[in-house]
Design a protein around this motif. Structure first.
Motif, PDB file in Angstrom:
ATOM      1  N   GLU A  92       0.822  -1.208   0.000  1.00 55.41           N
ATOM      2  CA  GLU A  92       0.000   0.000   0.000  1.00 55.41           C
ATOM      3  C   GLU A  92       0.860   1.264   0.000  1.00 55.41           C
ATOM      4  OE1 GLU A  92      -3.887  -0.855   2.143  1.00 55.41           O
ATOM      5  OE2 GLU A  92      -3.457   1.199   2.794  1.00 55.41           O
ATOM      6  N   ARG A 140      -2.120   6.046  -0.892  1.00 51.14           N
ATOM      7  CA  ARG A 140      -2.159   4.635  -0.506  1.00 51.14           C
ATOM      8  C   ARG A 140      -2.445   3.839  -1.767  1.00 51.14           C
ATOM      9  NH1 ARG A 140      -5.575   4.470   5.221  1.00 51.14           N
ATOM     10  NH2 ARG A 140      -4.174   5.912   6.298  1.00 51.14           N
ATOM     11  N   GLU A 142      -4.013   1.386  -2.856  1.00 54.90           N
ATOM     12  CA  GLU A 142      -5.083   0.448  -2.498  1.00 54.90           C
ATOM     13  C   GLU A 142      -5.187  -0.676  -3.532  1.00 54.90           C
ATOM     14  OE1 GLU A 142      -7.290   0.662   0.066  1.00 54.90           O
ATOM     15  OE2 GLU A 142      -6.983   2.694   0.833  1.00 54.90           O
ATOM     16  N   ARG A 151     -12.767   5.515  -2.161  1.00 54.83           N
ATOM     17  CA  ARG A 151     -11.528   4.760  -1.947  1.00 54.83           C
ATOM     18  C   ARG A 151     -10.551   5.097  -3.058  1.00 54.83           C
ATOM     19  NH1 ARG A 151      -9.929   1.262   1.437  1.00 54.83           N
ATOM     20  NH2 ARG A 151     -11.994   0.948   2.265  1.00 54.83           N
TER      21      ARG A 151
END
Ligand code: ATP
Ligand code: MG
Length: 571
Positions: A92, A140, A142, A151
């Motif tokens: 990540e 991040r 993800e 997200r």
């Protein structure tokens, strides 16, 4: 602002890439555009919402005694190596090298950087307590960036870090943040619950997630139908069953179950129920592969498993590992005859007798299996998700389930980082002590998206006034001289009084303007038409209720001010 001069590319059609309401409406209302997976440009209207949310956060953080600073996005690997997170954070973490081949990362969070600052600058207990926050872009990488700003891989977060002289003071800092978060999300117009959350293997004494209740939420929360208990399903404790099995063990038999792999298929074929089947899941942890047994109708809980194993990375074993360990394809793994694999079982399995398990051979299962006799369980533990109907672990009542979007997180860190990095201070007796820390995050874009999930209808967004991109949408219905002049005058009058106005000055049909206005979701629409003006009135329409007030143009400002006062007053 005038629509004709603003980059506000609204879309009539639903964009194919969007799965959730907020993602779809943010794209359609011209708020955001995708640059890469999980990486977005905020267009003017989107950015205005972001800034509104940020300002509410800023006001409440300042009110709670926190102070704003700004740390760099890039930080050197050395700091992350001090806490072990350079390795620990896994994929990540966005990593990069500078021209001298030195490792850097783009901050996914800032405990290391702030702790480095504080260990250098704070010497004495007199400088504590301290709570520093920033509002900044985080990175991040993800695994599954999705749902627009919900997200992202690049997103804006408010992160705060508190430093106290002892546990007791740290609890006060934590409580202040908890209260500030309650005020922030209330002011943003959200319906939410603060739920007990997992603290990971980091431990730490307490943690709450602020969950916006929404069908599309990625999180599952459970709450008691009687008491005040509410928790993330990852965290919710499941008590071991109290009943002991009384059934006499039957002889073990291997039976053919060709093509039956799923719990439903196997139980249908064997004319039994999922409650009498035990699923065997193989998980790959960094140093071992373990088998996890849960009852057929239960779901394994990876967070609890990680905690039990003391690891942060874990994944279900792929078909190759399953075949290597069990000798069978996926769907037929079982605990009997498993070699070199630790078997962990959920408490519920302990209460079972004569159950079905996979045969470790393609197309077979065992029936009337019994633990201890047919295979050894290394450890029984709480390894499943709580579910509706389970007894509440605290106080009375039974659990209910709801979906939530995690918009904020408050977390007691204790001395994890101060210890790893040597953030100490001298107490009144001249003794060196470790600072006790807390950290507190809010996803700014995610909060805006969550607001849309809760506030929309078939036509578009219905912004809560405090985070709306504008207060008033001015909609002249024609290009006539009277209408244009009245619109221009009202626009000037409103903006001079501090009202934020979007003026749709385009040469478009009324229908187009109305559709766009409902889509963008500005709370108050002011409709100016020739007919109305001839009667000396304009219309003030509330986006949420559809309620229309007809009033003379010179009464409009007063009315709008009254409405804003009603919606923006902070208690
Ligand atoms: P999640 O479980 O959703 O990945 P997290 O536990 O990793 O969240 P924290 O590290 O607590 O999140 O970060 C603080 C806040 O930042 C979260 O409460 C959330 O609002 C926001 N956030 C975290 N990850 C993202 C992301 N990828 N995109 C947008 N916002 C995020
Ligand atoms: Mg995360």
């Amino acid at each position: 602002m005038r629509t004709s001069q603003l980059l506000i590319p609204t879309l009539r059609e639903d964009p194919g890439e969007a799965e959730t309401v907020s993602h779809r409406l943010m794209l359609r209302a011209g708020m955001i555009r995708k640059v890469a997976a999980g990486v977005y440009t905020y267009l003017p209207v989107g950015l205005r919402v972001i800034r509104k949310v940020e300002n509410i956060i800023r006001e409440e953080m300042n009110r709670a005694g926190a102070q704003e600073l700004l740390m760099p996005i890039a930080s050197p690997a050395e700091l992350w190596r001090e806490t072990g997170r350079w390795d620990f954070y896994g994929k990540e973490l966005f990593r990069l090298k500078d021209r001298h081949e030195r490792d850097f990362c783009l901050g996914p969070t800032h405990e290391e950087v702030i702790t480095d600052l504080i260990r250098r600058e704070v010497r004495s207990y007199r400088q504590l307590p301290l709570n520093c926050y920033q509002i900044q872009t985080k990175f991040r990488d993800e695994i599954r960036p999705r749902f627009g700003l919900m997200r992202g891989r690049e997103f804006i977060m408010k992160d705060a870090y508190s430093f106290d002289k002892d546990e007791e003071d740290a609890k006060l800092s934590y409580q202040k943040m908890y209260d500030a978060y309650t005020r922030i999300f209330t002011r943003c117009g959200l319906t939410f619950r603060a739920v007990e959350a997992d603290t990971g293997i980091i431990g730490g004494t307490s943690s709450h997630e602020f969950m916006v209740l929404a069908e599309t939420g990625e999180e599952t929360i459970v709450y008691s139908d009687e008491g005040s208990y509410a928790a993330n399903v990852e965290r919710a404790e499941v008590r071991p069953p109290t009943d002991t099995p009384t059934e006499a063990p039957q002889p073990l038999r291997k039976v053919p179950t060709p093509d039956a792999r799923t719990v439903e298929e196997v139980t249908a074929l064997l004319k039994t129920t999922p409650q009498r089947l035990v699923k065997t899941l193989l998980y790959k942890a960094p140093h071992e592969t373990v088998a996890v047994l849960v009852r057929g109708d239960h779901e394994a809980n990876e967070v609890k498993l990680k905690k039990l194993l003391g690891v942060t990375e874990l994944e279900l074993a792929g078909p190759e590992t399953v075949a290597a360990i069990t000798g069978a394809p996926v769907g037929f793994a079982g605990p009997i005859g498993l070699r070199q694999t630790r078997i962990l079982a959920d408490h519920a399995v302990k209460a079972m007798r004569n159950f079905v398990v996979g045969g470790n051979e393609g197309g077979t299962h065992y029936v009337d299996a019994n633990w201890d006799r047919d295979f050894q369980v290394a450890q029984f533990a709480d390894l499943r998700n709580a579910r509706a109907g389970d007894p509440s672990p605290c106080g009375g009542g039974r659990l209910r389930v709801a979906r939530g979007i995690e918009v904020g997180h408050v977390f007691m860190l204790g001395t994890k980082y101060s210890k790893a990095m040597g953030a100490t201070f001298l107490d009144p007796q001249g003794q060196e002590r470790l600072a006790v820390m807390g950290c507190y995050g809010i996803g700014v874009g995610r909060t805006g998206a969550a607001a849309i999930e809760q506030h929309h209808d078939a036509k578009g967004i219905i912004w809560p006034v405090p985070i709306a991109p504008f207060h008033v949408h001015l909609l002249p219905l024609s290009q006539s001289a009277q209408v244009s002049e009245a619109a221009g005058l009202l626009y000037e009058l409103l903006i001079r009084s501090g009202v934020e106005v979007l003026w749709d000055d385009r040469n478009e049909r009324a229908g187009v303007k109305f559709n766009d206005a409902d889509l963008i979701g500005v709370p108050f629409q002011v409709v100016i038409g020739d007919k109305g003006l001839a009667q000396g009135i304009v219309e003030l329409k509330q986006r949420r209720t559809g309620e229309v007030t007809r009033l003379p143009p010179d009464k409009l400002l007063e009315q709008v001010k009254a409405l804003l006062l009603q919606h923006l007053t902070v208690s």
